[in-house]
Design a protein around this motif. Structure first.
Motif, mmCIF file in Angstrom:
data_model
loop_
_atom_site.group_PDB
_atom_site.id
_atom_site.type_symbol
_atom_site.label_atom_id
_atom_site.label_comp_id
_atom_site.label_asym_id
_atom_site.label_seq_id
_atom_site.Cartn_x
_atom_site.Cartn_y
_atom_site.Cartn_z
ATOM 1 N N ARG A 1 0.857 -1.190 0.000
ATOM 2 C CA ARG A 1 0.000 0.000 0.000
ATOM 3 C C ARG A 1 0.891 1.237 0.000
ATOM 4 O O ARG A 1 1.878 1.290 0.740
ATOM 5 C CB ARG A 1 -0.883 0.039 1.255
ATOM 6 C CG ARG A 1 -1.938 -1.045 1.337
ATOM 7 C CD ARG A 1 -2.805 -0.831 2.577
ATOM 8 N NE ARG A 1 -3.906 -1.782 2.636
ATOM 9 C CZ ARG A 1 -3.863 -2.940 3.294
ATOM 10 N NH1 ARG A 1 -2.771 -3.287 3.951
ATOM 11 N NH2 ARG A 1 -4.904 -3.748 3.304
ATOM 12 N N MET A 2 0.538 2.211 -0.834
ATOM 13 C CA MET A 2 1.304 3.473 -0.868
ATOM 14 C C MET A 2 0.350 4.634 -0.699
ATOM 15 O O MET A 2 -0.785 4.590 -1.172
ATOM 16 C CB MET A 2 2.047 3.632 -2.198
ATOM 17 C CG MET A 2 3.023 2.528 -2.484
ATOM 18 S SD MET A 2 4.080 2.917 -3.887
ATOM 19 C CE MET A 2 5.374 3.795 -3.059
ATOM 20 N N GLN A 3 0.842 5.680 -0.047
ATOM 21 C CA GLN A 3 0.040 6.878 0.163
ATOM 22 C C GLN A 3 0.902 8.104 -0.141
ATOM 23 O O GLN A 3 1.979 8.263 0.438
ATOM 24 C CB GLN A 3 -0.458 6.925 1.614
ATOM 25 C CG GLN A 3 -1.298 8.138 1.956
ATOM 26 C CD GLN A 3 -2.682 8.080 1.321
ATOM 27 O OE1 GLN A 3 -3.340 7.059 1.371
ATOM 28 N NE2 GLN A 3 -3.103 9.182 0.708
ATOM 29 N N VAL A 4 0.444 8.934 -1.047
ATOM 30 C CA VAL A 4 1.106 10.201 -1.341
ATOM 31 C C VAL A 4 0.478 11.257 -0.436
ATOM 32 O O VAL A 4 -0.750 11.379 -0.378
ATOM 33 C CB VAL A 4 0.920 10.589 -2.821
ATOM 34 C CG1 VAL A 4 1.622 11.904 -3.123
ATOM 35 C CG2 VAL A 4 1.444 9.479 -3.738
ATOM 36 N N LEU A 5 1.318 12.017 0.273
ATOM 37 C CA LEU A 5 0.821 12.977 1.265
ATOM 38 C C LEU A 5 0.817 14.405 0.701
ATOM 39 O O LEU A 5 1.485 14.677 -0.304
ATOM 40 C CB LEU A 5 1.702 12.932 2.518
ATOM 41 C CG LEU A 5 1.868 11.552 3.170
ATOM 42 C CD1 LEU A 5 2.755 11.657 4.393
ATOM 43 C CD2 LEU A 5 0.527 10.963 3.532
#
Lengths: 147, 275
Positions: free
Chosen positions: B228-232
């Motif tokens: 899982r990846m999350q761009v902030l």
């Protein structure tokens, strides 16, 4: 049967400031339940409060209605509806500021599968506690309660 | 400082000119299929990326195979299209100097990390992806899989500040579950001189396919962990810290912001590897 997940974090802020924020359910519960949902239900005459608090874990929602009791440096709750669980949050002194410790105990039914589910639940609860503690630390060190 | 220099076997230039949009376009469907089926990948948050050159700052995972880096390149090039603003990743020489893999990486938009490379690329209008933790973070113990380990490195902050670009943090879970790492290998690497000879700062005991137990991390067959990846949202250091930042404070803020997001992402896992 019951299983307990315990996690701690150092917060680099004065212990009194940390305790004030940590023992305020209106601040703490949204942070801990950041991955789920929460709602204030009401306040009793003795100062205790009722909240609905759920963690969203895959397809299920773990939690229910909890009765919250606060003291100077601690906050505890126990479930009165939904998943049988309890929580203890304590603030203690640390050379860099304060340590916040959270311990969540979950009770699940069943024998062999119940044990397996509790093992799983301890890992899930532990990761949620870490996430909640990190949110709390960041809120205190860099957020509205920061220096 | 590196004493060992490998002869260049590469045919693809090491720079923005080495990025091959047509090659990326042809490869994307195969990569997408592999990442969807094998890693059940999820990437969110690209709507936070402004339309200007930015410095993507990520947490590094997965030893030398770095599956989340490949995933991010895949997701970026589909979200912004291969003709959009190019994204160039700075990679360790272990990746860029490996025959075949190095050429593949360059065509996908990776270049060998160097002191001035990122600034040159930003000035050319590219988005740049850096992993401040480098191999120390990519080879952190499995027990620390959801920890940001930048090892005190602050160069990325000075780079973003000097170039006048925003930092866009990117956090990922699952990459560190594609192999098992048993200890922190920084002392071993130093004792054996690997840090000076090969710029390898960590040499932990690992268990991976097909190598089995191995000191350090070679490119391996990753376990099928859910990634899982999350761009902030972007961080503007000039706006927050002015022209003369307190670098320690800026470092604490950026790593704290990323740690909060990484822990929240980690809490979405039901079981390690399975996701």
């Amino acid at each position: 049967m019951a299983t307990t997940a315990t996690e701690s974090i150092v917060v680099r802020r004065p212990v009194d400031v940390v305790a004030k924020v940590t023992t305020d359910p209106g601040v703490l519960l949204p942070l801990v339940a950041g991955l789920g949902r929460f709602a204030f239900i009401g306040r009793h005459e003795d100062g205790t409060e009722e909240w609905d608090m759920f963690l969203d874990i895959g397809a299920i929602h773990v939690g229910g209605r909890v009765l919250v009791v606060t003291a100077e440096r601690s906050l505890t709750w126990r479930s009165v509806r939904g998943t049988r669980h309890s929580m203890v949050v304590e603030v203690t002194d640390h050379p860099d500021g304060a340590v916040v410790t959270m311990a969540m105990t979950v009770q699940l039914g069943g024998l062999v599968l119940g044990r397996a589910a509790e093992l799983l639940a301890r890992g899930i609860a532990g990761r949620h506690l870490v996430a909640g503690l990190e949110q709390l630390r960041h809120h205190l060190e860099f957020g509205p309660a920061g220096p | 400082m590196a004493l060992v220099r490998l002869p260049s076997l590469h045919r693809v230039p090491d720079g923005i000119e080495g990025r091959d949009p047509e090659f990326i376009r042809r490869t994307l469907p195969r990569l997408w299929l592999a990442f969807e089926l094998y890693f059940r990948a999820e990437v969110d948050g690209f709507e936070h990326v402004p339309d200007e050159p930015v410095l993507f700052v990520g947490n590094h995972s997965g030893g030398a195979s770095v599956p989340d880096t490949w995933l991010f390149l895949l997701a970026y090039n589909t979200y912004f299209t291969v003709e959009g603003r190019p994204m160039i990743g700075l990679a360790h020489r272990i990746i860029t100097d490996t025959p075949l893999v190095g050429d593949l990486a360059r065509r996908f938009g990776m270049v060998k990390a160097g002191p001035h490379r990122a600034r040159e690329l930003l000035d050319q209008g590219a988005n740049v992806l850096v992993y401040p933790g480098g191999d120390v973070e990519a080879l952190r113990p499995t027990r620390d899989r959801n920890r940001i380990v930048f090892d005190g490195r602050k160069g990325f902050l000075k780079l973003a500040h000097d170039a006048g670009v925003k930092i866009v943090p990117v956090v990922a879970t699952g990459g560190q579950e594609t192999m098992l790492i048993f200890n922190d290998g920084r002392r071993t690497a130093k004792a054996l001189g690997f840090d000076k000879l090969l710029r390898v700062k960590s040499l932990p005991l690992t268990l991976s396919l097909p190598w089995g137990f191995l000191p350090g991390g070679l490119p391996n067959i990753p376990l099928p962990a859910k990634i899982r990846m999350q761009v902030l949202p972007p961080i503007d250091l000039r706006e927050r810290y002015g022209d003369d930042p307190d670098w320690d404070a800026a470092y604490d803020y950026v790593t704290s912001t990323m740690q909060v997001a990484l822990s929240s992402l980690g809490a979405r896992s039901i079981l390690p590897v399975l996701g």
